[in-house]
Motif scaffolding. Structure first.
Motif, PDB file in Angstrom:
ATOM      1  N   SER A   2       0.612  -0.943   0.140  1.00 14.72           N
ATOM      2  CA  SER A   2      -0.134  -0.154   0.075  1.00 14.72           C
ATOM      3  C   SER A   2       0.722   1.585   0.489  1.00 14.72           C
ATOM      4  CB  SER A   2      -1.227   0.027   1.543  1.00 14.72           C
ATOM      5  OG  SER A   2       0.054  -0.080   2.264  1.00 14.72           O
ATOM      6  N   ASP A   3       1.802   1.027   0.247  1.00  9.19           N
ATOM      7  CA  ASP A   3       2.911   2.439   0.073  1.00  9.19           C
ATOM      8  C   ASP A   3       4.375   2.227  -0.017  1.00  9.19           C
ATOM      9  OD1 ASP A   3       4.363   0.729   1.761  1.00  9.19           O
ATOM     10  OD2 ASP A   3       3.990   1.543   3.988  1.00  9.19           O
ATOM     11  N   HIS A   5       4.932   1.514  -4.309  1.00 15.65           N
ATOM     12  CA  HIS A   5       4.371   0.445  -5.761  1.00 15.65           C
ATOM     13  C   HIS A   5       5.948   0.851  -7.189  1.00 15.65           C
ATOM     14  CE1 HIS A   5       2.894   4.329  -6.400  1.00 15.65           C
ATOM     15  NE2 HIS A   5       2.688   4.296  -7.450  1.00 15.65           N
ATOM     16  N   CYS A   6       5.322   0.504  -8.526  1.00 15.15           N
ATOM     17  CA  CYS A   6       6.353   0.635  -9.606  1.00 15.15           C
ATOM     18  C   CYS A   6       5.105   1.205 -10.767  1.00 15.15           C
ATOM     19  CB  CYS A   6       7.010  -0.219 -10.180  1.00 15.15           C
ATOM     20  SG  CYS A   6       8.216  -1.423  -8.410  1.00 15.15           S
ATOM     21  N   GLU A   7       6.036   2.551 -11.162  1.00 10.46           N
ATOM     22  CA  GLU A   7       5.040   3.509 -12.468  1.00 10.46           C
ATOM     23  C   GLU A   7       5.759   3.809 -13.571  1.00 10.46           C
ATOM     24  OE1 GLU A   7       2.123   6.349 -10.320  1.00 10.46           O
ATOM     25  OE2 GLU A   7       3.562   7.842 -11.505  1.00 10.46           O
ATOM     26  N   LEU A  11      10.368   3.720  -8.793  1.00 12.87           N
ATOM     27  CA  LEU A  11      10.042   2.564  -7.592  1.00 12.87           C
ATOM     28  C   LEU A  11       8.807   4.174  -6.854  1.00 12.87           C
ATOM     29  CD1 LEU A  11       9.132   0.677  -5.460  1.00 12.87           C
ATOM     30  CD2 LEU A  11      11.257   1.319  -4.395  1.00 12.87           C
ATOM     31  N   GLU A 186       6.052  12.470  -2.243  1.00 13.34           N
ATOM     32  CA  GLU A 186       6.335  10.553  -2.425  1.00 13.34           C
ATOM     33  C   GLU A 186       7.955  11.165  -2.878  1.00 13.34           C
ATOM     34  OE1 GLU A 186       4.099  10.423  -6.402  1.00 13.34           O
ATOM     35  OE2 GLU A 186       5.925  10.702  -6.961  1.00 13.34           O
TER      36      GLU A 186
END
Length: 200
Positions: A2-3, A5-7, A11, A186
């Motif tokens: 939840s905290d 992810h890859c986009e 990372l 982030e």
């Protein structure tokens, strides 16, 4: 998770006011450890918030970094390639060396260079070269600090690699003031690389 992810091949770690203050951390514990070498990460730091984003090396439990003569059981070590709080402003960073464990005999040396580059919200490469006589720190391949004291030497034990994005929930003496309105934030991570040294 939840905290994180890859986009788009990156990372993404992030924090918000509802998350645990420990945030998120990834390590190579049990899979990769190395003594000496070149370690680098390309990171986009958060723009705001009391979050500690760090790229660091650390001995695993029971591993001797440099032997502590007074108490051999306290012989762990750590090299912080970069630690950054957005609350410091856009141009301040931190790099450190820790030795003799983390209790009675703990010792450390920390530098907090002011750099020309804007760190918050922009991509930069944070690196160190660790040898038996020194640890050299770099930002975008530009040398910013060198450590040559007691916390570095020959025959050092290996360290794991760690990356983290913490989420303090109260004022921090080192980081600054906590303001939940500055979250979410982030950090983005493009890569982490490690190379050995031919001469070590």
């Amino acid at each position: 998770l939840s905290d994180l992810h890859c986009e788009n091949g990156e990372l993404v770690m992030y924090a918000n006011a509802d998350m645990d203050e420990n945030g998120v951390e990834l390590s190579t514990s049990g899979t990769f450890n190395q003594a000496y070498g070149s370690f680098s990460a390309r990171i986009k730091m958060p723009k705001s918030g009391l979050s500690n984003v760090a790229f660091w090396l650390c001995t695993e439990a029971g591993v001797t970094y440099l032997k502590n003569i007074q108490r051999p059981s306290e012989s762990g070590g750590e090299i912080d390639v970069v630690e950054y709080f957005p609350t410091w402003g856009p141009n301040k960073t931190s790099c450190s060396v820790h030795w003799n464990g983390w209790s009675t005999y703990h010792s450390q040396a920390t530098e907090e260079p002011e750099v020309e580059q804007t760190l918050s919200g922009e991509w930069h490469i944070y690196s160190c070269v660790w040898t038996s006589s020194a640890v050299y720190f770099y930002l975008d391949d530009q040398h910013i600090s060198t450590y040559t004291g007691d916390g570095v030497g020959p025959n050092a034990g290996p360290m794991q690699i760690l990356i983290q994005h913490s989420n303090p929930k109260k004022d921090d003496e080192w980081g600054g003031k906590y303001n939940p309105d500055e979250l979410p934030n982030e950090s983005r991570w493009d890569y982490v690389k490690a190379y050995g040294l031919v001469s070590e």
